[in-house]
Design a protein around this motif. Sequence first.
Motif, mmCIF file in Angstrom:
data_model
loop_
_atom_site.group_PDB
_atom_site.id
_atom_site.type_symbol
_atom_site.label_atom_id
_atom_site.label_comp_id
_atom_site.label_asym_id
_atom_site.label_seq_id
_atom_site.Cartn_x
_atom_site.Cartn_y
_atom_site.Cartn_z
ATOM 1 N N ALA A 96 0.732 -1.381 -0.010
ATOM 2 C CA ALA A 96 0.033 0.031 0.081
ATOM 3 C C ALA A 96 0.882 1.287 0.113
ATOM 4 O O ALA A 96 1.263 1.779 1.041
ATOM 5 N N ASP A 139 0.461 -2.738 -6.912
ATOM 6 C CA ASP A 139 -0.229 -2.113 -5.710
ATOM 7 C C ASP A 139 -1.460 -1.091 -6.563
ATOM 8 O O ASP A 139 -2.416 -1.118 -5.807
ATOM 9 N N ASN A 197 -5.573 -1.681 -6.291
ATOM 10 C CA ASN A 197 -6.436 -0.508 -5.401
ATOM 11 C C ASN A 197 -7.300 0.432 -5.985
ATOM 12 O O ASN A 197 -8.074 0.864 -5.552
#
Length: 256
Positions: A81, A129, A133
């Motif tokens: 993240a 990532d 997301n």
Amino acid sequence: MPKILFCGKGGSGKSTLLSLLALHLSETRDVVVIDTDESNTGLARMMGLDPPGQTLMDFLGGKDSVRRKMGPRGAPGESRAFFPAAGVAGGSFPGVCESARGRIRLASVGKIEHAHEGCACPMGVLARDVLGNVPAGADRWVLVDTEAGIEHIGRGLLEGMNAVVVVVEPSHDAVALAGKIVKLAAGEGRRCLAVLNRVADGTESLLKEALARVGIETAATLANSQAVAKANLLARPLALEPFRKEIGKLAEALER
Ligand SMILES: Nc1ncnc2c1ncn2[C@@H]1O[C@H](COP(=O)(O)OP(=O)(O)OP(=O)(O)O)[C@@H](O)[C@H]1O
Ligand SMILES: [Mg+2]
């Protein structure tokens, strides 16, 4: 099918196809374009956008900084993240990393800027990532441009995707690579559609037969076009109009 990865042989027309689909989709919904190509820089211009002021990698302090943050856990499949929940996961990129026109927004993961800058692992981890997301849905499709070949698939970029569009030009290598991509995508449970590009007289049926043999459905066919070649050379936006019908067929096939 809101998250779509564009793959195929070098120069087959991945960025061109993605741009035409983005122009088409943006008439009725939001489109987020994520550029994961580490080398080429022309994608934004194909849709009439300026390139973003900064890549996401540079925003995070560069490759070394991301490499340090990856630590020993930067293995394929590792979820990271890099951006706070209010950022990419909420649907926005840092302003300096985003370029927008109409309902299209574009961000670029990173570009190779220096000789000897080392392996591309940080770029792959960051791309995974971001793709994993960034939110998508019927009113917001995410289109992902990739570098030629299949290294990005090896790095796990299929993880967050719903479907793969393979762009195939009339060549044996392009068909062989498409066969490999469809196998890799099927192994991850992802749907794969082909678009034939730069098709000239007599090659369309041959190409479709060859693709059917390797198990890929052809969703659309684009002819070789001087207008496309010229727009590219002059860094001008692509015109959707001559391709509206075929791009519409691709959008419909992706929605099924
Ligand atoms: N249908 C077409 N007719 C004529 N020229 C085309 C067509 N599609 C793509 N091209 C041209 O082919 C070149 C490569 O296209 P594009 O950059 O879209 O391919 P790519 O697969 O993204 O390449 P790369 O692997 O380098 O990322 C560009 O100059 C583009 O204008
Ligand atoms: Mg490209």
